[in-house]
Scaffold this motif. Structure first.
Motif, PDB file in Angstrom:
ATOM      1  N   TYR A 123       0.848  -1.197   0.000  1.00  0.00           N
ATOM      2  CA  TYR A 123       0.000   0.000   0.000  1.00  0.00           C
ATOM      3  C   TYR A 123       0.877   1.237   0.000  1.00  0.00           C
ATOM      4  O   TYR A 123       2.066   1.183   0.290  1.00  0.00           O
ATOM      5  CB  TYR A 123      -0.957  -0.004   1.194  1.00  0.00           C
ATOM      6  CG  TYR A 123      -0.290   0.241   2.529  1.00  0.00           C
ATOM      7  CD1 TYR A 123      -0.353   1.508   3.128  1.00  0.00           C
ATOM      8  CD2 TYR A 123       0.396  -0.763   3.187  1.00  0.00           C
ATOM      9  CE1 TYR A 123       0.265   1.732   4.348  1.00  0.00           C
ATOM     10  CE2 TYR A 123       0.997  -0.543   4.406  1.00  0.00           C
ATOM     11  CZ  TYR A 123       0.939   0.712   4.981  1.00  0.00           C
ATOM     12  OH  TYR A 123       1.546   0.944   6.180  1.00  0.00           O
ATOM     13  N   TRP A 124       0.272   2.357  -0.394  1.00  0.00           N
ATOM     14  CA  TRP A 124       0.978   3.631  -0.404  1.00  0.00           C
ATOM     15  C   TRP A 124      -0.028   4.757  -0.367  1.00  0.00           C
ATOM     16  O   TRP A 124      -1.235   4.541  -0.439  1.00  0.00           O
ATOM     17  CB  TRP A 124       1.913   3.759  -1.607  1.00  0.00           C
ATOM     18  CG  TRP A 124       1.259   3.764  -2.957  1.00  0.00           C
ATOM     19  CD1 TRP A 124       0.856   4.839  -3.682  1.00  0.00           C
ATOM     20  CD2 TRP A 124       0.959   2.618  -3.775  1.00  0.00           C
ATOM     21  NE1 TRP A 124       0.332   4.452  -4.882  1.00  0.00           N
ATOM     22  CE2 TRP A 124       0.389   3.097  -4.973  1.00  0.00           C
ATOM     23  CE3 TRP A 124       1.139   1.240  -3.610  1.00  0.00           C
ATOM     24  CZ2 TRP A 124      -0.022   2.242  -5.992  1.00  0.00           C
ATOM     25  CZ3 TRP A 124       0.721   0.399  -4.628  1.00  0.00           C
ATOM     26  CH2 TRP A 124       0.160   0.899  -5.803  1.00  0.00           C
ATOM     27  N   GLN A 125       0.492   5.951  -0.271  1.00  0.00           N
ATOM     28  CA  GLN A 125      -0.351   7.144  -0.318  1.00  0.00           C
ATOM     29  C   GLN A 125       0.283   8.160  -1.247  1.00  0.00           C
ATOM     30  O   GLN A 125       1.474   8.089  -1.543  1.00  0.00           O
ATOM     31  CB  GLN A 125      -0.532   7.728   1.082  1.00  0.00           C
ATOM     32  CG  GLN A 125       0.741   8.105   1.782  1.00  0.00           C
ATOM     33  CD  GLN A 125       0.503   8.499   3.225  1.00  0.00           C
ATOM     34  OE1 GLN A 125      -0.598   8.792   3.648  1.00  0.00           O
ATOM     35  NE2 GLN A 125       1.558   8.527   4.005  1.00  0.00           N
ATOM     36  N   THR A 126      -0.530   9.076  -1.720  1.00  0.00           N
ATOM     37  CA  THR A 126      -0.024  10.172  -2.536  1.00  0.00           C
ATOM     38  C   THR A 126      -0.822  11.413  -2.185  1.00  0.00           C
ATOM     39  O   THR A 126      -1.911  11.326  -1.608  1.00  0.00           O
ATOM     40  CB  THR A 126      -0.119   9.857  -4.042  1.00  0.00           C
ATOM     41  OG1 THR A 126       0.639  10.825  -4.772  1.00  0.00           O
ATOM     42  CG2 THR A 126      -1.557   9.867  -4.542  1.00  0.00           C
ATOM     43  N   LYS A 139      -4.717   2.265 -12.077  1.00  0.00           N
ATOM     44  CA  LYS A 139      -4.606   1.114 -12.978  1.00  0.00           C
ATOM     45  C   LYS A 139      -3.915  -0.078 -12.318  1.00  0.00           C
ATOM     46  O   LYS A 139      -4.095  -1.209 -12.755  1.00  0.00           O
ATOM     47  CB  LYS A 139      -3.830   1.507 -14.234  1.00  0.00           C
ATOM     48  CG  LYS A 139      -4.566   2.508 -15.104  1.00  0.00           C
ATOM     49  CD  LYS A 139      -3.690   2.969 -16.243  1.00  0.00           C
ATOM     50  CE  LYS A 139      -4.404   4.079 -17.021  1.00  0.00           C
ATOM     51  NZ  LYS A 139      -3.502   4.737 -17.961  1.00  0.00           N
ATOM     52  N   VAL A 140      -3.091   0.174 -11.301  1.00  0.00           N
ATOM     53  CA  VAL A 140      -2.277  -0.912 -10.737  1.00  0.00           C
ATOM     54  C   VAL A 140      -2.670  -1.299  -9.312  1.00  0.00           C
ATOM     55  O   VAL A 140      -2.104  -2.223  -8.749  1.00  0.00           O
ATOM     56  CB  VAL A 140      -0.770  -0.565 -10.780  1.00  0.00           C
ATOM     57  CG1 VAL A 140      -0.304  -0.344 -12.205  1.00  0.00           C
ATOM     58  CG2 VAL A 140      -0.451   0.638  -9.906  1.00  0.00           C
ATOM     59  N   ALA A 141      -3.636  -0.579  -8.729  1.00  0.00           N
ATOM     60  CA  ALA A 141      -4.075  -0.869  -7.357  1.00  0.00           C
ATOM     61  C   ALA A 141      -5.476  -0.305  -7.169  1.00  0.00           C
ATOM     62  O   ALA A 141      -6.025   0.330  -8.069  1.00  0.00           O
ATOM     63  CB  ALA A 141      -3.112  -0.248  -6.350  1.00  0.00           C
ATOM     64  N   GLU A 142      -6.041  -0.537  -6.004  1.00  0.00           N
ATOM     65  CA  GLU A 142      -7.359   0.031  -5.705  1.00  0.00           C
ATOM     66  C   GLU A 142      -7.223   1.057  -4.594  1.00  0.00           C
ATOM     67  O   GLU A 142      -6.385   0.922  -3.704  1.00  0.00           O
ATOM     68  CB  GLU A 142      -8.346  -1.065  -5.298  1.00  0.00           C
ATOM     69  CG  GLU A 142      -7.974  -1.781  -4.032  1.00  0.00           C
ATOM     70  CD  GLU A 142      -8.941  -2.898  -3.684  1.00  0.00           C
ATOM     71  OE1 GLU A 142      -9.333  -2.971  -2.508  1.00  0.00           O
ATOM     72  OE2 GLU A 142      -9.298  -3.681  -4.578  1.00  0.00           O
ATOM     73  N   ARG A 143      -8.044   2.087  -4.664  1.00  0.00           N
ATOM     74  CA  ARG A 143      -8.058   3.104  -3.612  1.00  0.00           C
ATOM     75  C   ARG A 143      -8.705   2.510  -2.374  1.00  0.00           C
ATOM     76  O   ARG A 143      -9.756   1.885  -2.450  1.00  0.00           O
ATOM     77  CB  ARG A 143      -8.854   4.326  -4.049  1.00  0.00           C
ATOM     78  CG  ARG A 143      -8.170   5.133  -5.106  1.00  0.00           C
ATOM     79  CD  ARG A 143      -8.988   6.377  -5.413  1.00  0.00           C
ATOM     80  NE  ARG A 143      -8.436   7.021  -6.593  1.00  0.00           N
ATOM     81  CZ  ARG A 143      -8.229   8.320  -6.670  1.00  0.00           C
ATOM     82  NH1 ARG A 143      -8.547   9.100  -5.658  1.00  0.00           N
ATOM     83  NH2 ARG A 143      -7.728   8.848  -7.768  1.00  0.00           N
TER      84      ARG A 143
END
Length: 153
Positions: A123-126, A139-143
């Motif tokens: 997981y990550w954040q932006t 496109k590569v993960a879900e929120r």
């Protein structure tokens, strides 16, 4: 980017090419000039990548001997899983490499590292204003829907 794109662990000899990418990442998030990270933070971060006792890791994207991007990630325990979770902390590509699949390849590199470590999730954040990156992330993960709170102590 004319040659093959290679995603690999950072090496000690990469410092001179890693540092401008790191500085670019920090500048993007407003950590430059008077708000720049202290040099000790950069030095400590760099040393951590090569310390087997640290959970912090770095991958770089390389083509034709040039570093085009970086990602830093770490493993940590969680109260909701037995295996450690993987937090993708930093992701940055050079201006010239943007839109060419380098960011996606770096994320996939972290996915591979997480799988090898037995981690059930990356997981990550932006920042909410980083809409260009969010186009890739969608496109590569879900929120997750989570909102991050923080307080300096």
């Amino acid at each position: 980017m004319s040659g093959e794109l290679i995603i690999r662990a950072v090496r000690r000899g990469d410092y001179d090419q890693w540092l401008p990418l790191w500085d670019g990442y920090n500048a993007f998030y407003g950590r430059s000039g008077p708000t720049a990270l202290a040099p000790e933070i950069t030095a400590t971060t760099w040393r951590r990548f090569f310390d087997a006792y640290e959970p912090v890791h770095a991958l770089v994207a390389e083509s034709d001997g040039r570093l085009l991007g970086l990602t830093h990630y770490l493993f940590h325990r969680s109260t909701t899983a037995i295996a450690p979770l993987c937090y993708l902390q930093d992701l940055f590509t050079s201006e010239a490499a943007r839109g060419k699949g380098v960011g996606r390849a770096l994320i996939n590199g972290v996915y591979d590292a997480a799988r090898m470590a037995g981690s059930p999730r990356v997981y990550w954040q932006t920042h909410e204003t980083n809409v260009v990156a969010q186009e890739l992330y969608d496109k590569v993960a879900e929120r997750s829907g989570f909102i991050v709170y923080r307080k300096a102590i």
